[in-house]
Structure formats: structure tokens, C-alpha cells
Write a protein that holds these residues in place. Sequence first.
Motif, PDB file in Angstrom:
ATOM      1  N   UNK A 203       1.031  -1.291   0.137  1.00 10.36           N
ATOM      2  CA  UNK A 203      -0.061   0.085   0.007  1.00 10.36           C
ATOM      3  C   UNK A 203       0.878   1.203   0.123  1.00 10.36           C
ATOM      4  N   UNK A 204       0.175   2.361  -0.376  1.00  5.17           N
ATOM      5  CA  UNK A 204       0.861   3.777   0.010  1.00  5.17           C
ATOM      6  C   UNK A 204      -0.028   4.674   0.688  1.00  5.17           C
ATOM      7  N   UNK A 205       0.603   5.341   1.310  1.00  3.26           N
ATOM      8  CA  UNK A 205      -0.221   6.488   2.088  1.00  3.26           C
ATOM      9  C   UNK A 205      -0.525   7.464   1.092  1.00  3.26           C
ATOM     10  N   UNK A 206      -1.757   8.139   1.041  1.00  2.00           N
ATOM     11  CA  UNK A 206      -2.233   9.154   0.135  1.00  2.00           C
ATOM     12  C   UNK A 206      -1.087  10.347   0.020  1.00  2.00           C
ATOM     13  N   UNK A 207      -0.810  10.744   1.252  1.00  2.00           N
ATOM     14  CA  UNK A 207       0.372  11.775   1.196  1.00  2.00           C
ATOM     15  C   UNK A 207       1.282  11.608   0.066  1.00  2.00           C
ATOM     16  N   UNK A 208       1.689  10.474  -0.056  1.00  3.04           N
ATOM     17  CA  UNK A 208       2.878  10.081  -0.898  1.00  3.04           C
ATOM     18  C   UNK A 208       2.452  10.788  -2.446  1.00  3.04           C
ATOM     19  N   UNK A 209       1.243  10.546  -2.801  1.00  7.71           N
ATOM     20  CA  UNK A 209       1.040  10.870  -4.241  1.00  7.71           C
ATOM     21  C   UNK A 209       0.056  12.069  -4.344  1.00  7.71           C
ATOM     22  N   UNK A 210      -0.444  12.688  -3.359  1.00  6.06           N
ATOM     23  CA  UNK A 210      -1.528  13.461  -3.252  1.00  6.06           C
ATOM     24  C   UNK A 210      -1.503  14.561  -4.402  1.00  6.06           C
ATOM     25  N   UNK A 211      -0.117  15.186  -4.595  1.00  8.39           N
ATOM     26  CA  UNK A 211       0.112  16.055  -5.559  1.00  8.39           C
ATOM     27  C   UNK A 211      -0.396  15.712  -7.152  1.00  8.39           C
ATOM     28  N   UNK A 212      -0.612  14.295  -7.301  1.00 10.20           N
ATOM     29  CA  UNK A 212      -0.879  13.737  -8.386  1.00 10.20           C
ATOM     30  C   UNK A 212      -2.744  13.920  -8.715  1.00 10.20           C
ATOM     31  N   UNK A 213      -3.120  14.008  -7.626  1.00  8.15           N
ATOM     32  CA  UNK A 213      -4.677  14.070  -7.705  1.00  8.15           C
ATOM     33  C   UNK A 213      -5.186  15.643  -7.467  1.00  8.15           C
ATOM     34  N   UNK A 214      -4.355  16.766  -7.423  1.00  7.92           N
ATOM     35  CA  UNK A 214      -4.695  17.926  -7.332  1.00  7.92           C
ATOM     36  C   UNK A 214      -5.509  18.754  -8.568  1.00  7.92           C
ATOM     37  N   UNK A 215      -4.975  17.978  -9.524  1.00  6.48           N
ATOM     38  CA  UNK A 215      -5.603  18.406 -11.055  1.00  6.48           C
ATOM     39  C   UNK A 215      -5.831  17.387 -11.984  1.00  6.48           C
ATOM     40  N   UNK A 216      -6.182  17.625 -12.932  1.00 10.92           N
ATOM     41  CA  UNK A 216      -6.615  16.718 -14.054  1.00 10.92           C
ATOM     42  C   UNK A 216      -5.483  16.443 -15.143  1.00 10.92           C
ATOM     43  N   UNK A 217      -4.320  17.416 -14.939  1.00 14.70           N
ATOM     44  CA  UNK A 217      -3.385  17.259 -15.866  1.00 14.70           C
ATOM     45  C   UNK A 217      -2.536  16.286 -16.107  1.00 14.70           C
ATOM     46  N   UNK A 218      -2.415  15.124 -15.343  1.00 12.75           N
ATOM     47  CA  UNK A 218      -1.497  14.172 -15.323  1.00 12.75           C
ATOM     48  C   UNK A 218      -2.013  13.124 -16.198  1.00 12.75           C
ATOM     49  N   UNK A 219      -1.271  13.259 -17.454  1.00 13.09           N
ATOM     50  CA  UNK A 219      -1.769  12.367 -18.529  1.00 13.09           C
ATOM     51  C   UNK A 219      -1.327  10.745 -18.268  1.00 13.09           C
ATOM     52  N   UNK A 220      -0.381  10.749 -17.174  1.00 16.28           N
ATOM     53  CA  UNK A 220       0.028   9.133 -16.897  1.00 16.28           C
ATOM     54  C   UNK A 220      -0.916   8.800 -16.072  1.00 16.28           C
ATOM     55  N   UNK A 221      -2.104   9.187 -15.595  1.00 12.22           N
ATOM     56  CA  UNK A 221      -3.116   8.551 -14.641  1.00 12.22           C
ATOM     57  C   UNK A 221      -4.335   8.800 -15.161  1.00 12.22           C
ATOM     58  N   UNK A 222      -5.125   7.777 -15.424  1.00  9.24           N
ATOM     59  CA  UNK A 222      -6.537   7.595 -15.922  1.00  9.24           C
ATOM     60  C   UNK A 222      -7.546   8.501 -15.169  1.00  9.24           C
ATOM     61  N   UNK A 223      -8.275   9.288 -15.895  1.00 13.27           N
ATOM     62  CA  UNK A 223      -9.210  10.069 -15.070  1.00 13.27           C
ATOM     63  C   UNK A 223     -10.242   9.091 -14.230  1.00 13.27           C
ATOM     64  N   UNK A 224     -10.488   8.171 -14.739  1.00 13.95           N
ATOM     65  CA  UNK A 224     -11.365   7.292 -13.739  1.00 13.95           C
ATOM     66  C   UNK A 224     -10.626   6.827 -12.633  1.00 13.95           C
ATOM     67  N   UNK A 225      -9.444   6.392 -12.821  1.00 13.15           N
ATOM     68  CA  UNK A 225      -8.456   5.758 -11.465  1.00 13.15           C
ATOM     69  C   UNK A 225      -8.191   7.075 -10.488  1.00 13.15           C
ATOM     70  N   UNK A 226      -8.058   8.400 -10.966  1.00 13.48           N
ATOM     71  CA  UNK A 226      -7.589   9.529 -10.536  1.00 13.48           C
ATOM     72  C   UNK A 226      -8.874   9.803  -9.460  1.00 13.48           C
ATOM     73  N   UNK A 227     -10.132   9.749  -9.914  1.00 13.41           N
ATOM     74  CA  UNK A 227     -11.506  10.174  -9.223  1.00 13.41           C
ATOM     75  C   UNK A 227     -11.499   8.857  -8.299  1.00 13.41           C
ATOM     76  N   UNK A 228     -11.136   7.607  -8.489  1.00 14.17           N
ATOM     77  CA  UNK A 228     -11.391   6.790  -7.554  1.00 14.17           C
ATOM     78  C   UNK A 228     -10.264   6.827  -6.302  1.00 14.17           C
ATOM     79  N   UNK A 229      -9.216   7.153  -6.671  1.00 21.57           N
ATOM     80  CA  UNK A 229      -8.126   7.832  -5.557  1.00 21.57           C
ATOM     81  C   UNK A 229      -8.368   8.656  -4.879  1.00 21.57           C
ATOM     82  N   UNK A 230      -9.129   9.785  -5.363  1.00 21.86           N
ATOM     83  CA  UNK A 230      -9.617  11.006  -4.537  1.00 21.86           C
ATOM     84  C   UNK A 230     -10.785  10.538  -3.599  1.00 21.86           C
TER      85      UNK A 230
END
Length: 322
Positions: A203-230
Motif C-alpha cells: 500500500x501507499x499513504x495518500x500523502x505520498x502521491x496527493x500531488x497527482x490528484x490536485x488537477x486533471x493534468x496528469x496524463x499518466x493517470x487515467x481520469x477514472x482511476x484518479x477520481x477513485x483515488x480521490x
Amino acid sequence: MAMERRATAALSVFAAVAGMLLHAAVAADAQNLVFGYYNQTCRAAESIVFDEVQKAWNADRSMPASLLRLHFHDCFVNGCDGSVLLEASDGQAEKNASPNLSLRGFEVVDRIKARLEATCRQTVSCADILAYAARDSVRVMTGGYEYAVPGGRPDGTVSRASMTGDLPPPRQRNVDLLAQYFARKGLSMDDMVVLSGAHTLGVAKCGTFAYRLTSDGDKCMSAAFRNDLRRQCNYKSDAVVALDAGSPYGFDTSYYGNVLANCTVLESDAALNSPKTLQLVTQLRDSKALFINRFATAMVRMGNLRGGNPGKVRDNCRRVRT
């Protein structure tokens, strides 16, 4: 059912062949590491390690991932010398460095060491315990796949937080830069891809990757997956999510499917969806037998990394013998 039996039989044959190949390949370049190293001095050594790993797995299904990670973090800092287990009076040992603050499994190692000391005093090194425990973590997760691991690693005497700069950073999306961390250890880009497959667990703590969830601009993460992580994180940095949402407790190839689908938590995993690694990632996704065979080979190769400050076999993995 017939198909499953054939697949299981094929995997067993693959395992047997892999074991022979590993023995031939590693015996030539293990730099004094020896298969069956404790056969004469502590015959029960490897069985004791496995027994305690199995007990730990029965109590906590996430523990195998932690034991694998301990071995990896140990080997990448000054070689596989057990120094990640040491404590320092000033609180500045390796385990106190930022990349290591989330390490777990120290108590499991303590239990293994206590049993080994009661059976074979000052014989089995803490460094070897980590190597065997990592192998046995794969063994319990796969229902019996076992590969040979040589022994004879001396315990290290130095452990400083300042030495952890060689650990590959999770915030690295450039596959070439990430591969440089492995190349400095004599490991190839293919080794990097295969060893990263350990992220099918853990597992990973959310604080480790929270910066990837702050916008929808990360093209290396699918939008659906990002929303699920949020949704899972819900703005809580201490919340945890599985590195492999498909099967967090299964040692399988779904991690590589996540890489190809841009559904990885860490940027270092997203980096593997690159033209330079795409072929191997796809091959590993499509064959569990290939993945486990390649993983075993890469783990043994990594486990051969030598420490630079060898000392005596420690009777307590948390301190240096005087």
C-alpha cells in the motif's frame, strides 16, 4: 479445472527449470555467497525463517510486501548487509531517513533472529535473514513457489540516514533517470521492470502521491482511476490505498496491466509505460510463469549486492556487536 491443472503443472515445471538456471547463473558470480550456506552450521536456518514468515502472513496479509521492501531498501544502500535494521543513538540510522519511515516488518525479523540465536548462536546473519524472508514472502503468496537463495552475507556495521540517496525515488516519471539508480547497482532496465512487479503487493499513504490528484493534468493517470483515488483518500494524507487495486494480496501480473492502463499510484510505476519498457511490461502482464521466473532471477541478482562495512554476525539485528 483441467486448464487450471495444466497451468499449475506448467508453472511447477517452469519453477524447477528456473531453480536449475538460477543455481548455474548465480553460483558463478555470487562473490562468496553459497547455496545451502548453513547446511552444516545451522541446518534449520531457512526452515525457521520460512516458518516465521508464514506465521506473519497468517496474522497480516500485508506483511510479505513489507518484508520484500525491507530487503530491497537494505540492498540499495551500501549493499545487502542488514544495515537497514540497525538503530542509532542519535536517531539518524537508515531506518530514520524519510524514504524508510514507512518500513515495516522489523518485529518479524526480531522473532526470526531470536529463534535462530536459540538454535544456532551467532551463526545466521541478519542480512541473510532479510534475503530468505523476501524469498519466503513470495513463497507464501504464490502457494509454494520457491527459488534458491545463496547465503553468506556479512552483517554491516554502519547505518546512516544520509546514505539513503541511492534509493529510487517514487516521484520520478523519466524511465531513463529511474534506470540510472539501478544501473549504479549493476542492475539493468529489465531488472528494474521486473523488480517493480513487487508493487503487485503493498500500500501507499495518500500523502505520498496527493500531488497527482490536485488537477486533471496528469496524463499518466487515467481520469477514472484518479477520481477513485480521490474518493479513497478523501483529503486524508494518512489514508492508505493498494498499489495494485486489482489484487492487493495476490502475487500476480495485474500490476503490469495497471501500468499499461495508466492506473498506477506512484510516478515511478507510471514511468514503466514507456516505449523502452513496453515490450517487457506486456510480456510480464501476459505470463505469470514468466513474471515469477524473472522476478526470482532479479531478486537473487539484487541480493548479491555486497556491503562495504562487513562485521560480525549480529546477535541482535538492531545493534552492532562489539
